[in-house]
Scaffold this active site. Structure first.
Site, mmCIF file in Angstrom:
data_model
loop_
_atom_site.group_PDB
_atom_site.id
_atom_site.type_symbol
_atom_site.label_atom_id
_atom_site.label_comp_id
_atom_site.label_asym_id
_atom_site.label_seq_id
_atom_site.Cartn_x
_atom_site.Cartn_y
_atom_site.Cartn_z
ATOM 1 C CG HIS A 79 -3.710 -3.519 3.188
ATOM 2 N ND1 HIS A 79 -2.679 -3.128 4.020
ATOM 3 C CD2 HIS A 79 -4.225 -2.387 2.658
ATOM 4 C CE1 HIS A 79 -2.579 -1.808 4.015
ATOM 5 N NE2 HIS A 79 -3.512 -1.329 3.198
ATOM 6 C CB CYS A 87 -1.005 -0.041 1.154
ATOM 7 S SG CYS A 87 -2.385 1.096 0.894
ATOM 8 C CD GLU A 146 -1.472 -5.965 5.567
ATOM 9 O OE1 GLU A 146 -1.128 -6.212 4.393
ATOM 10 O OE2 GLU A 146 -2.062 -4.905 5.898
#
Ligand SMILES: [Mn+2]
Length: 244
Positions: free
Chosen positions: A211, A108, A213
Site C-alpha cells: 500500500h 493490492c 498510498e
C-alpha cells in the site's frame, strides 16, 4: 503543462448505498502531480469509454477478495467477499483500459484483479501456503507491518528505484499464485510471495501488492504514483497531438 486526470476506483462503504475512498489514494495522486477523479462502480458500463476518454490514467485501489470462481476455485472460509457490483465494474473497466492501452497502476486488490483478468490465479489465504521462511503478510496487531521486497531493476516499474531492495508495508492475506498472460514479476518478498508485476508491452500496466498510498511521504513509494502521472502525461500529450 496541465496535470493529468487520474481515475481512482472506489470501495463500498459499510452502510449500503454509499461509496468509500481512503484519503491516502487521492492525496498520493495529488502529491505526485495528478488530479484525482473518482470512478463510480454503479456507472452504466456502456459509459466507461466516455469516462476513459477524459482520463490520463487509472489507479485500481485495494479492497476485499474477488470471487475465486474467476480463477476456478471455491471460496476459502477466510476470504471476505468484495462488493459484486464493484468487482464487475473493475473487470469491465480494465477490459476498456487494455483496449486503449491507458496507463494503469494497481494496488493490492488492484494487483490481483490485473493478474486474474489476464488468466492468472491467486493464493486465497497465504498463512496456509507452505513456503520457506514464511512471513506474516497480514496486518494483525502490529503498528507498522513491513517487510523487504527484492526488485528486478531491469523492468519498467523496477527501474524507478534504482536499487535491488526496499521496505514495503503489508496488509494482505491473498497474493498472486499463477502469473497471468504477458505479465512478469517485478518484485518479491523474501519468502517468495509476488509483490509487484507488470506487462512490459504496455506503456504502463503495473501493480504492487503493498500500500504505497499510505507511505507517500517516502520517496520510494511516492515514485510509484509519479510513474503513473508521468505515463499519463505522455499518453495525454499524444492524444492531444492526434486530435489537433
Ligand atoms: Mn506482503
Amino acid at each position: 503543462m496541465s496535470r493529468p486526470l487520474i481515475g481512482i476506483t472506489l470501495d463500498a462503504a459499510d452502510k449500503p448505498g454509499r461509496y468509500e475512498l481512503n484519503h491516502d489514494y487521492a492525496t498520493a495522486i495529488e502529491r505526485a502531480g495528478g488530479i484525482p477523479f473518482p470512478l463510480l462502480y454503479m456507472l452504466d458500463h456502456s459509459l466507461i469509454p466516455e469516462v476513459l476518454d477524459r482520463l490520463g490514467g487509472v489507479l485500481l485501489t485495494g479492497g476485499n477478495d474477488m470471487d475465486p470462481a474467476r480463477y476456478g476455485q471455491q471460496r476459502h472460509p477466510n476470504a471476505v467477499q468484495l462488493e459484486p457490483e464493484r468487482e464487475r465494474f473493475e473487470f469491465a473497466l480494465l477490459e476498456a483500459i487494455e483496449r486503449r492501452k491507458l496507463p494503469v497502476m494497481g494496488i493490492c486488490l488492484g494487483c490481483q484483479v490485473m493478474n486474474v483478468h489476464r488468466g492468472g490465479s491467486l493464493h486465497q489465504f497465504l498463512p496456509e501456503v507452505p513456503r520457506e521462511n514464511a512471513l506474516e503478510h497480514r496486518r494483525l496487531d502490529r503498528d507498522s507491518p513491513r517487510h523487504a521486497v527484492q526488485i528486478d531493476v531491469d523492468t519498467r516499474l523496477g527501474q524507478i528505484w534504482q536499487k535491488p531492495e526496499l521496505s514495503a508495508n503489508t496488509y494482505h492475506k491473498q497474493a498472486i499464485h499463477r502469473l497471468g498472460h504477458n505479465l512478469r514479476v517485478v518484485a518479491t518478498a523474501p519468502d517468495g510471495v509476488i509483490e509487484a508485476i507488470e506487462d512490459p508491452s504496455f506503456p504502463l500496466f503495473a501493480a504492487v501488492q503493498w500500500h504505497p498510498e499510505r507511505l507517500s511521504d517516502e520517496s520510494d513509494h511516492l515514485a510509484i504514483f509519479q510513474l503513473l502521472i508521468q505515463s499519463a502525461s505522455q499518453a495525454s500529450g499524444l492524444r492531444t497531438q492526434h486530435s489537433a
